[in-house]
Design a protein around this motif. Structure first.
Motif, mmCIF file in Angstrom:
data_model
loop_
_atom_site.group_PDB
_atom_site.id
_atom_site.type_symbol
_atom_site.label_atom_id
_atom_site.label_comp_id
_atom_site.label_asym_id
_atom_site.label_seq_id
_atom_site.Cartn_x
_atom_site.Cartn_y
_atom_site.Cartn_z
ATOM 1 N N LEU A 450 -3.391 -3.173 24.257
ATOM 2 C CA LEU A 450 -3.535 -1.726 24.448
ATOM 3 C C LEU A 450 -2.298 -0.997 23.942
ATOM 4 O O LEU A 450 -2.381 0.083 23.391
ATOM 5 N N GLN A 451 -1.124 -1.597 24.188
ATOM 6 C CA GLN A 451 0.099 -0.902 23.797
ATOM 7 C C GLN A 451 1.269 -1.865 23.905
ATOM 8 O O GLN A 451 1.301 -2.692 24.803
ATOM 9 N N ASP A 452 2.228 -1.795 22.971
ATOM 10 C CA ASP A 452 3.508 -2.455 23.242
ATOM 11 C C ASP A 452 4.620 -1.445 23.014
ATOM 12 O O ASP A 452 4.558 -0.638 22.091
ATOM 13 N N PHE A 453 5.581 -1.460 23.923
ATOM 14 C CA PHE A 453 6.649 -0.463 23.841
ATOM 15 C C PHE A 453 7.940 -1.022 24.426
ATOM 16 O O PHE A 453 7.935 -2.031 25.141
ATOM 17 N N PHE A 454 9.056 -0.350 24.092
ATOM 18 C CA PHE A 454 10.361 -0.761 24.617
ATOM 19 C C PHE A 454 10.835 0.248 25.652
ATOM 20 O O PHE A 454 10.670 1.450 25.470
ATOM 21 N N VAL A 455 11.421 -0.238 26.732
ATOM 22 C CA VAL A 455 12.175 0.649 27.611
ATOM 23 C C VAL A 455 13.627 0.435 27.193
ATOM 24 O O VAL A 455 14.159 -0.676 27.338
#
Ligand code: AMP
Length: 608
Positions: A450-455
């Motif tokens: 669905l989504q990949d992201f960085f914090v």
């Protein structure tokens, strides 16, 4: 302001509205309560929808889109899309985001755009009946639709310029329609097999008007289309063996086979045997023109499709288990969707649940009716509906070693918000990568991304010292969003999970503008048609009354003058109808109304 309920189906769509406290399905211009989910662009560039599009499909197969719902929210390289490409006569192309586009007369359309055209058509059907414009709707989706598919339907609503108050699950809508004003406490199983998708939901309905979905599951690629394709494949194979011709190469042949297969399937619901005759299925070639003529029996058809029905029952078993019940706990079975007219489906569902399915529910209309009820409740026109639905898919994150860590398991009640803590696993790690997945496999790689992201911007510290809270939220529409919060700084990021829906905000706006222009055109067309029908009806009425008046007032010269004026008005209006001039039709309408009033007086006088 009215809220309409739209069942946006794979094969047919349906619209309903609440009138005098009761939900009612609205018939379209040609009098049918469902409208084919078909969109086409004709050779002269005109966009046509519904019955008209369906009727011209055979002569315009490459520019007629059907079953677009099977493609919505999917990637071009998705197995389901690749398999659809084998059977459809229109062109499917990859979009700029790896999404799916269809091509009509050289122009690419996204699937939400095609769905928006259908939503708009249903809106015009409702406006026609209500006599005023409609802005708000509740739209239904298969319960088993994943997040990408729901997002895409939401985009379709935006493009259509409709304010979609809520997206609700089709079986849930059916349960609402079933339970509305029924005053009953029951556990019901909704078996919903439509043109493209299969859902089953176990729902507890109470006399206090509460609806709790206990479990839901399904297959978003199992429905009537698969049954049609089995007949098509059988015909194609037979023809190839007998005549050594591969019909897959001809879009026209494919379109004709598709329609013939669907027709045969429906006929086999009432007949034991039917014939498929397609003259000149090959119009030219080395062998010359060839006809197709096969007969198929109900047992043959049932054999060709037995595994499809069986697959649906395995899914029913899963739903029962997920609801922590047994089939004996189910008080009522509701059949929804056109495919449940197939006798083998009915018999096997009855066998499985050990009870006859409920008769009082219309399989094609019940979903739209439920959506209309929910729409009125959301608009505060009727009492609120106490509804608890569940999510059909598990949501979680990928962890090391291709593992899938579930955060919200399937069948959790929605809306829901679940926060989880994540820590760094290396010293001085300043960013955390979160990969969000949806699906039921333990292996991360087998689920839908669905989504990949960085914090980013985390304090550099020892592994495990810095904590980040990641919250998963599913809203009332079943749509998912995720937010991440650095617990040290309190900084929060809301991550939009829409990367995969295939359209960005700018594109949606552009499509919405185009769509709104088309809506105006469509409304004007509808008004013109109404005017035309009004004039036609009045002409017939004035002609009928003139004959009566002649009989009753033959000797009255004043009456004779009025009758001659009226006949003249009718004759002129007929000419205007032939010329199809809209402005003069409006004038003729007024003149005919006057003529009718005057001539009615003569008839009444004569009668007295
Ligand atoms: P829906 O999406 O609910 O409109 O379902 C449409 C599907 O039901 C299509 O695949 C139709 O071909 C199928 N269908 C409609 N009527 C019948 C029938 N009498 N027998 C078998 N299938 C049917």
């Amino acid at each position: 302001m009215t809220v309409i309920g739209i069942d946006l189906g794979t094969t047919n769509s349906c619209v309903a509205v609440l009138e005098d406290g009761s939900p009612k399905v609205i018939a379209n211009r040609v009098g049918y309560k469902t409208t084919p989910s078909v969109v086409a662009v004709t050779a002269n560039g005109k966009r046509v929808v519904g019955q008209i599009a369906s009727r011209q499909a055979i002569t315009n197969p490459e520019h007629t889109i059907h079953a677009a719902k099977r493609l919505i929210g999917r990637k071009f390289d998705d197995e389901a899309v690749q398999s659809t490409m084998q059977h459809v006569s229109y062109q499917i192309a990859p979009g700029p985001y790896g999404d799916v586009r269809v091509v009509l007369r050289g122009k690419q359309y996204s699937i939400p755009e095609i769905s928006a055209i259908l939503l708009q058509e249903m809106r015009v059907v409702a406006e026609e009946h209500l006599g005023h414009e409609v802005e708000r709707a509740v739209v239904t989706v298969p319960a088993y639709f994943n997040d990408n598919q729901r997002q895409a339907v939401r985009d379709a609503g935006l493009i259509a310029g409709l304010q979609v108050l809520r997206i609700i699950n089709e079986p849930t809508a059916a349960a609402i329609a079933y339970g509305f004003h029924r005053n009953t406490d029951k556990v019901i199983a909704v078996y919903d097999m439509g043109g493209g998708t299969f859902d089953v939901s176990i729902v507890k309905v109470t006399r206090n008007g509460t609806f709790s979905v206990l479990s839901t599951t399904g297959d978003s690629f199992l429905g009537g289309e698969d049954f049609d394709e089995r007949i098509m494949a059988w015909l194609i194979r037979g023809f190839e063996v007998q005549r050594k011709v591969d019909l897959r190469r001809s879009p026209i042949a494919l379109q004709r086979l598709k329609q013939a297969a669907q027709k045969a399937k429906c006929e086999l619901s009432t007949l034991d045997r039917t014939e498929i005759r397609l003259p000149f299925i090959v119009s030219s070639g080395p062998t010359g023109p060839l006809n197709m003529h096969y007969a198929i029996t109900r047992p043959q058809f049932e054999k060709l499709t037995a595994d499809l029905v069986k697959r649906s029952l395995v899914i029913c078993q899963k739903a029962i288990a997920a609801a922590k019940l047994t089939v004996d706990d189910v008080d009522e079975v509701i059949l929804v969707g056109g495919m449940t007219r197939m006798p083998a489906v009915q018999a096997q569902v009855e066998d499985f649940f050990k009870r006859k399915p409920c008769k009082g529910v219309h399989p094609d209309e019940v979903v739209a009716l439920g959506a209309a009820i929910q729409g009125s409740a959301l608009a505060d026109e009727i009492e609120a509906i106490d509804l608890e639905d569940v999510t059909a898919h598990s949501l979680g994150i990928a962890t090391a070693g291709d593992h899938f860590d579930v955060i919200i398991p399937a069948n959790t009640g929605v809306p829901v918000r679940v926060p989880s803590l994540f820590t760094t696993h290396r010293d001085n790690q300043d960013a955390l990568k979160i990969v969000v997945l949806q699906g039921e496999s333990e292996k991360a790689s087998e689920n839908t991304l669905l989504q990949d992201f960085f914090v980013r911007g985390l304090r550099e510290a020892k592994a495990g010292e810095v904590e980040v809270e990641v919250a998963f939220t599913i809203d009332d529409d079943g749509i998912f969003s995720v937010s991440a919060k650095d617990l040290e700084t309190g900084e929060e990021t809301r991550i939009e999970v829409n990367a995969d829906s295939g359209l960005d905000a700018e594109e949606i706006q552009q499509m919405a503008d185009e769509s709104s222009a088309f809506l105006e055109e469509r409304r004007a067309e509808e008004a013109a048609e109404r005017l035309r029908q009004g004039v036609e009806a009045l002409v017939a009425e004035v002609e009928r009354l003139s004959e009566q008046a002649e009989e009753v007032a033959a000797d009255d010269p004043m009456a004779a003058l009025t009758i001659s004026h009226a006949e003249n008005a009718a004759a002129q209006a007929k000419r205007a109808l032939e010329e199809n001039s809209r402005s003069s039709l409006a004038e003729h309408l007024v003149m005919l109304e006057d003529a009718k009033a005057m001539i009615e007086k003569i008839v009444h006088r004569g009668a007295n």
